[in-house]
Each structure stands twice: as C-alpha cells, then as structure tokens.
Design an enzyme around this catalytic site. Structure first.
Site, PDB file in Angstrom:
ATOM      1  N   GLU A   1       0.829  -1.204   0.000  1.00 37.77           N
ATOM      2  CA  GLU A   1       0.000   0.000   0.000  1.00 37.77           C
ATOM      3  C   GLU A   1       0.859   1.248   0.000  1.00 37.77           C
ATOM      4  O   GLU A   1       1.950   1.260   0.563  1.00 37.77           O
ATOM      5  CB  GLU A   1      -0.829   0.058   1.288  1.00 37.77           C
TER       6      GLU A   1
ATOM      7  N   CYS B   1       3.271   8.364   1.720  1.00 34.84           N
ATOM      8  CA  CYS B   1       3.668   7.329   2.674  1.00 34.84           C
ATOM      9  C   CYS B   1       3.866   6.046   1.865  1.00 34.84           C
ATOM     10  O   CYS B   1       2.954   5.595   1.179  1.00 34.84           O
ATOM     11  CB  CYS B   1       2.561   7.171   3.712  1.00 34.84           C
TER      12      CYS B   1
ATOM     13  N   CYS C   1       6.006  -7.751   6.649  1.00 32.75           N
ATOM     14  CA  CYS C   1       7.030  -7.253   7.563  1.00 32.75           C
ATOM     15  C   CYS C   1       7.400  -8.378   8.519  1.00 32.75           C
ATOM     16  O   CYS C   1       6.531  -9.152   8.927  1.00 32.75           O
ATOM     17  CB  CYS C   1       6.514  -6.053   8.360  1.00 32.75           C
TER      18      CYS C   1
ATOM     19  N   CYS D   1       5.305  -6.788  15.335  1.00 34.75           N
ATOM     20  CA  CYS D   1       4.745  -5.964  16.414  1.00 34.75           C
ATOM     21  C   CYS D   1       3.253  -6.318  16.531  1.00 34.75           C
ATOM     22  O   CYS D   1       2.531  -6.290  15.534  1.00 34.75           O
ATOM     23  CB  CYS D   1       4.927  -4.479  16.106  1.00 34.75           C
TER      24      CYS D   1
ATOM     25  N   CYS E   1       0.243  -4.108  15.132  1.00 32.96           N
ATOM     26  CA  CYS E   1       0.327  -3.623  13.749  1.00 32.96           C
ATOM     27  C   CYS E   1      -0.257  -4.656  12.793  1.00 32.96           C
ATOM     28  O   CYS E   1       0.080  -5.842  12.869  1.00 32.96           O
ATOM     29  CB  CYS E   1       1.793  -3.351  13.407  1.00 32.96           C
TER      30      CYS E   1
ATOM     31  N   GLU F   1       9.725  -2.912   7.276  1.00 30.64           N
ATOM     32  CA  GLU F   1      10.753  -2.277   8.109  1.00 30.64           C
ATOM     33  C   GLU F   1      11.855  -1.804   7.157  1.00 30.64           C
ATOM     34  O   GLU F   1      12.639  -2.612   6.656  1.00 30.64           O
ATOM     35  CB  GLU F   1      11.287  -3.303   9.125  1.00 30.64           C
TER      36      GLU F   1
ATOM     37  N   CYS G   1      -1.943   1.835   8.043  1.00 31.96           N
ATOM     38  CA  CYS G   1      -1.630   0.659   8.845  1.00 31.96           C
ATOM     39  C   CYS G   1      -1.730  -0.708   8.194  1.00 31.96           C
ATOM     40  O   CYS G   1      -1.917  -1.708   8.864  1.00 31.96           O
ATOM     41  CB  CYS G   1      -2.433   0.701  10.122  1.00 31.96           C
TER      42      CYS G   1
END
Ligand code: SAH
Length: 376
Positions: A115, A128, A135, A139, A142, A191, A369
């Site tokens: 995205e 963004c 990822c 976490c 997330c 990341e 997100c």
C-alpha cells in the site's frame, strides 16, 4: 483474508499464487545514471538515450511510450522495455478527506500486495510508502506485522510509489490543483532498515537532481524504524540528511519487548543511544513514534519515564509524535482515551520534550496501517 482458516498466523494470500524466485523487473530507478548508460551500450543502443528516458520518468512524469516522441520510434519499444518495465498495478484506490487522502493497494509483479498513501495538505503533499511486502518485525498491534514478511521491495518499486503520486498530482487528479510530492515517509508496510540497500537507493533516486532523479530535498524524507541499531549507525554515515523516526512505543524494556519484539535484541537504552548519535551526526532532530494504547503504554508514569529516558541524552534533540492507535480488527489493543493522551502530552511538555499528537487523517480508510492489504 476473511475466508482463510483461522490460526495464530494466517498465510498471506499471495503464497497461494504461483511464485518463482524471480526478482522484480530491473528499472531505471534501480540504476545510477552511469549504470543506465552502460546497460544501453551493452544492448547496442546509444548511451545518451538513458538520460532522455530518465527525463520522461523523473521530470516530465510521462509513463506512456507514445508521448516519448524524442525517442526514435524504432528504438522506443526496446528502450522502454529495458528501462521502464511495468512494475505494479493499482488494485484499489480509496479516498478520504474530499479526495486529498488517497490510499492505493498495489499488486506487484509476483502478486505481492503493498500500500501507499498520498496525503495532500494546503502547502505540501506527503507520500507514505511501503518498503517490504509484509514485515518480519511482528509488532502485535500492527496489521502488517501479523502476516510476516513476504519479500523485500526493489528500489524501483519503492520509487514508483512516489512517482505514481507525483503523476496524479501533475495530472490534476488530486483536488487542489497541480503540485509536487514534498515529503516521503517510510511508514507504509515493512521495516525500511531491514531492506537497507534498496531503501537507501530509493532515497538517492528521490533526492538526485532531475532528470537523474526526482530532485526532492532529503529533509523532506523520513525513515521510520523499529530500531535496528547497527543500521541506524550506518544510515548516520551515509551523508544524506533524512529524518529518522524511531518507533519506541514504550520507555521500558519490559513493555517494549512485548510491543516491539526486536527490543529483545536491542534494548531501549541501546536504541535511544543510537537515535541520539544519529542526531549528533546529522543534526537532524529525531522523531519518536509512540502509538497510544489504552491501559498498555499510556500511563502518566510512563510519560514521565519517557521524558527522562530522552532527556538523559540531551535536550532539543528529539520530538515525540503520539499516534492515536489505529485499532486492528480482532486485536486486543485499543486506542487511548483522549484525556490520557492529553495528560501524556502535558507530562512530556512539563519535562521540556516537544510533543504533538498525530492527526488521524484517513482514519476511515485505515490510511497508515497495512489493513487494506490484510483484508484483500
Ligand atoms: N517498520 C517501521 C515502519 C512502520 S509503520 C517502523 O516500525 O517504524 C509506521 C508507524 O506506524 C510505526 O511507528 C508503527 O509502529 C506504527 N503503527 C503500526 N501499527 C499501528 C497501529 N495499529 N496504530 C498506530 N500506529 C501503528
């Protein structure tokens, strides 16, 4: 993924599609100006055409070969195939804020989904971008972290997200008239420092003066990280003054080990030290990201501790960004009450730490997100 079987970790949908180990197509944005030239010469084409193609891509923001009339018709196909292969297809575009927030779900060449989000403000536009499909940092609050890592993105796949935004601004598709991308934040999926080479390559392409690159200021770029300490040190030595954002989310190891699992490798102290060193070397004020989670990390005492942890290193080197949590369906983590967030700000400000609450633009389209890719 709603029709996938339930389990602790759902298999990303793309794994169901045939996938070779093929790399993303090589694109001019992967290459330095010298490498582009060499490639054409190797193909028996005139090297100077590389600059013409780059001018179309980075300066004129043209992606239709028909419009590249300065390239001889006989070579156009070959040049475009060599330097401007098709990288990604928009699957869905979601709009919010009267069209000034646009989130795009992209399908990459191998079916992987990522995205990007364009956010237009009165005086600037921010893109963004994602740096990885999925990822690996896991976490728990997330959405992207729940599906694991699929693969690193290439430099060109990262750059193309920005250029796609630039083209839509240029074509007047975003309310507010023509404009340019002024800011790029690596706060989409992935990341960035775990895909270091491609990300630094993308930063170089975006900051190189036109027509070799997009010609934006490094000061307009923010690289957000969970805190891969050796990579933060390496980034500080690159000599590109990008802003570093550190996703801290907790000032103490006990809680941060849970919220940002890589903390078991690099402690809060080591991570904040690395961020402080980044400031000392680059003179760029560091941003601390802190997603406010009700009853988890939003206690007044943690605000005091955060202030102390930051002030221990110095004053004026850091800015705290409190992010109202974007609630992920099925997650145990919920957004803090406003009164607790306001108290958190007061405590930090009382300790002289500059603090803002991030606006929740594009909230209704889950703008920041990874939730769109997660639901596909
Ligand atoms: N891997 C990078 C980029 C991640 S996205 C990093 O961790 O910094 C950018 C920011 O959004 C990070 O601070 C991340 O922790 C935060 N974030 C992730 N999920 C979120 C959620 N559900 N609500 C609010 N912020 C979230």
């Amino acid at each position: 993924m709603s029709d996938q079987p339930e389990g602790p970790r759902q298999l990303p949908l793309v794994l169901a599609e045939p996938r070779g180990r093929k790399k993303p197509p090589r694109h001019l944005a992967d290459l330095t100006p010298g490498e582009r030239k060499d490639l054409l010469v190797e193909m028996g084409l005139p090297g100077f055409r590389a600059k013409q193609v780059a001018t179309h891509y980075f300066s004129r923001l043209v992606d239709d070969p028909e419009q590249m009339t300065d390239l001889p018709a006989a070579q156009r196909g070959e040049l475009v195939e060599a330097l401007l292969p098709h990288l990604m297809t928009p699957l869905r575009v979601l709009e919010a804020d009267k069209g000034t927030t646009r989130k795009t779900l992209w399908k990459l060449f191998d079916g992987a989904l990522v995205e990007s989000v364009l956010m237009r403000y009165p005086n600037r536009t921010t893109m963004c971008v994602s740096s990885q499909a999925g990822c690996g940092m896991a976490c728990p609050f997330c959405a992207t972290g729940q599906g694991g890592l699929q693969r690193n993105m290439s430099t060109a796949e990262i750059v193309e997200q920005v250029l796609a935004g630039a083209r839509s601004l240029e074509r007047g598709e975003v309310p507010g008239g023509e404009g340019r991308v002024n800011n790029v934040v690596f706060m989409g999926m992935g990341e960035p420092l775990a895909n270091y080479k491609a990300v630094v390559g993308a930063v170089r392409r975006l900051t190189e003066p036109a027509p070799d690159g997009y010609g934006m200021s490094a000061r307009g770029i923010t690289v957000s990280t969970v805190g891969l300490v050796p990579r933060i040190k390496q980034l500080a030595d690159e000599g590109i003054p990008v802003t570093l954002a550190l996703s801290l989310h907790a000032p103490d190891d006990e809680l941060r080990n849970e919220l940002v699992p890589i903390n078991t490798r690099f402690s809060v102290a080591e991570t904040v030290d690395a961020a402080f060193e980044y400031f000392q070397k680059t003179k760029r004020r560091v941003s601390i990201e802190y997603a406010m989670m009700r009853g988890i990390n939003d206690q007044a005492w943690r605000a005091d501790l955060l202030g102390d942890v930051l002030n221990e290193r110095g004053h004026g080197w850091v800015h705290v960004n409190l992010i109202p949590l974007n609630e992920v369906p099925g997650s145990q983590y919920t957004r803090s009450f406003d009164k607790d967030t306001d108290e958190f700000v007061r405590r930090l400000e009382a300790k002289g730490v500059s603090t803002t609450i991030r606006d929740t633009r594009g909230d209704e389209i889950d703008a920041a997100c990874g939730q769109l890719a997660a639901t596909e």
